[in-house]
Scaffold this active site. Structure first.
Site, PDB file in Angstrom:
ATOM      1  N   GLU A   1      35.604  51.371  32.130  1.00  0.00           N
ATOM      2  CA  GLU A   1      36.122  52.610  31.521  1.00  0.00           C
ATOM      3  C   GLU A   1      36.602  52.386  30.081  1.00  0.00           C
ATOM      4  O   GLU A   1      36.770  53.349  29.328  1.00  0.00           O
ATOM      5  CB  GLU A   1      37.255  53.183  32.375  1.00  0.00           C
ATOM      6  CG  GLU A   1      38.633  52.580  32.166  1.00  0.00           C
ATOM      7  CD  GLU A   1      38.814  51.181  32.738  1.00  0.00           C
ATOM      8  OE1 GLU A   1      39.862  50.547  32.445  1.00  0.00           O
ATOM      9  OE2 GLU A   1      37.929  50.698  33.478  1.00  0.00           O
TER      10      GLU A   1
ATOM     11  N   CYS B   1      38.720  47.571  39.393  1.00  0.00           N
ATOM     12  CA  CYS B   1      39.811  46.603  39.379  1.00  0.00           C
ATOM     13  C   CYS B   1      40.706  46.738  40.616  1.00  0.00           C
ATOM     14  O   CYS B   1      40.296  46.346  41.696  1.00  0.00           O
ATOM     15  CB  CYS B   1      40.608  46.694  38.077  1.00  0.00           C
ATOM     16  SG  CYS B   1      41.574  45.189  37.750  1.00  0.00           S
TER      17      CYS B   1
ATOM     18  N   HIS C   1      36.644  46.263  33.778  1.00  0.00           N
ATOM     19  CA  HIS C   1      37.081  47.595  33.353  1.00  0.00           C
ATOM     20  C   HIS C   1      35.997  48.291  32.531  1.00  0.00           C
ATOM     21  O   HIS C   1      36.046  48.313  31.297  1.00  0.00           O
ATOM     22  CB  HIS C   1      38.374  47.495  32.545  1.00  0.00           C
ATOM     23  CG  HIS C   1      39.576  47.222  33.381  1.00  0.00           C
ATOM     24  ND1 HIS C   1      40.369  48.226  33.896  1.00  0.00           N
ATOM     25  CD2 HIS C   1      40.099  46.059  33.822  1.00  0.00           C
ATOM     26  CE1 HIS C   1      41.352  47.686  34.606  1.00  0.00           C
ATOM     27  NE2 HIS C   1      41.206  46.371  34.585  1.00  0.00           N
TER      28      HIS C   1
END
Length: 246
Positions: free
Chosen positions: A220, A112, A218
């Site tokens: 994660e 990001c 994202h």
């Protein structure tokens, strides 16, 4: 045997008038649990940050997302549309860190804001507000939603080249929580995924680099439960292990 060391530059956070160096725990958790490496957070004050010293111990670097934006002075002459979202302390550390890491072939995973930093560091530019571009969609999250829904699947992206072979699919659905995006892609970066509106959503670095990946979404978020995230973080961890054992 010790786990490879993954450096994560911090963000600037002001809490009750005091300045903190901070990183969202979801990033360090993904590094530890999925990449199976040891995360190490780095402060942003330039007086505390010696890039040479960092790279002496780093087996890899992860650049996290953030609510802050890359300052437009680094890729043009525009004034920031939202000055309150700038984090020049982070820019001052990450931009030279990226350039040195790419030149020295240190594994790098940029997410990001980190993805946008990677493009700027390598000579590209950004749209300060993707949603203001007539040919692009609004890629921001809905702040009224609960966090799981904000980070939920938002739109498809078309995979290309090496990233398509890594994932084994032509298309995946990703989350979307960004206001800025790539305008001019840096020459040394190779596009690997596109949103429906044509926005570049993933890049790889130079072909001779062991691992230099940037993604606009994202991975994660709940990484150990997402097959695509698992693939990306495991490849990142494997690249770090090769550096650590060399």
């Amino acid at each position: 045997m010790s786990r490879p060391l993954v450096i994560i530059p911090s963000d600037t956070k002001v809490i009750e008038g005091l300045t903190f160096d901070a990183v969202g725990r979801k990033y360090s958790t993904a590094v530890a649990e999925v990449a199976e490496c040891q995360p190490l957070l780095v402060p942003l004050d330039t007086a505390l940050t010696d890039i040479g010293a960092i790279l002496e111990i780093a087996d890899a670097i992860l650049l996290s997302g953030s609510v802050s934006n890359v300052h437009p002075s680094l890729y043009g002459t525009e004034d920031p549309l939202r000055p309150e979202t700038m984090d020049p302390a982070r820019d001052n550390v990450t931009i030279p860190l990226i350039r040195t890491a790419v030149d020295n072939k240190i594994p790098l995973f940029a997410i990001c804001r980190g993805y946008q930093e990677l493009n700027v560091a390598m000579g590209g530019s950004l749209h300060q507000a993707v949603h203001d571009q007539p040919h692009l969609n609004d890629h921001r999250e809905n702040p009224k939603l609960v966090m799981d829904d904000r980070f939920g699947p938002a739109h498809p992206i078309k995979l290309d080249d090496e990233l398509r072979s890594w994932i084994g699919k032509d298309q995946i659905i990703v989350n979307s929580l960004h206001g800025q995006g790539i305008a001019r892609l840096a020459e040394r970066l190779r596009p690997q995924a596109y949103a429906e509106d044509g926005l570049v959503e993933a890049v790889l670095g130079p072909k001779d680099h062991p691992f230099c990946l940037g993604v606009q979404w994202h991975p994660e978020w709940h990484a150990k439960n997402n097959p695509v995230s698992i693939e990306l973080f495991r490849r990142f961890g494997d690249a770090a292990r090769k550096i650590s054992s060399s």
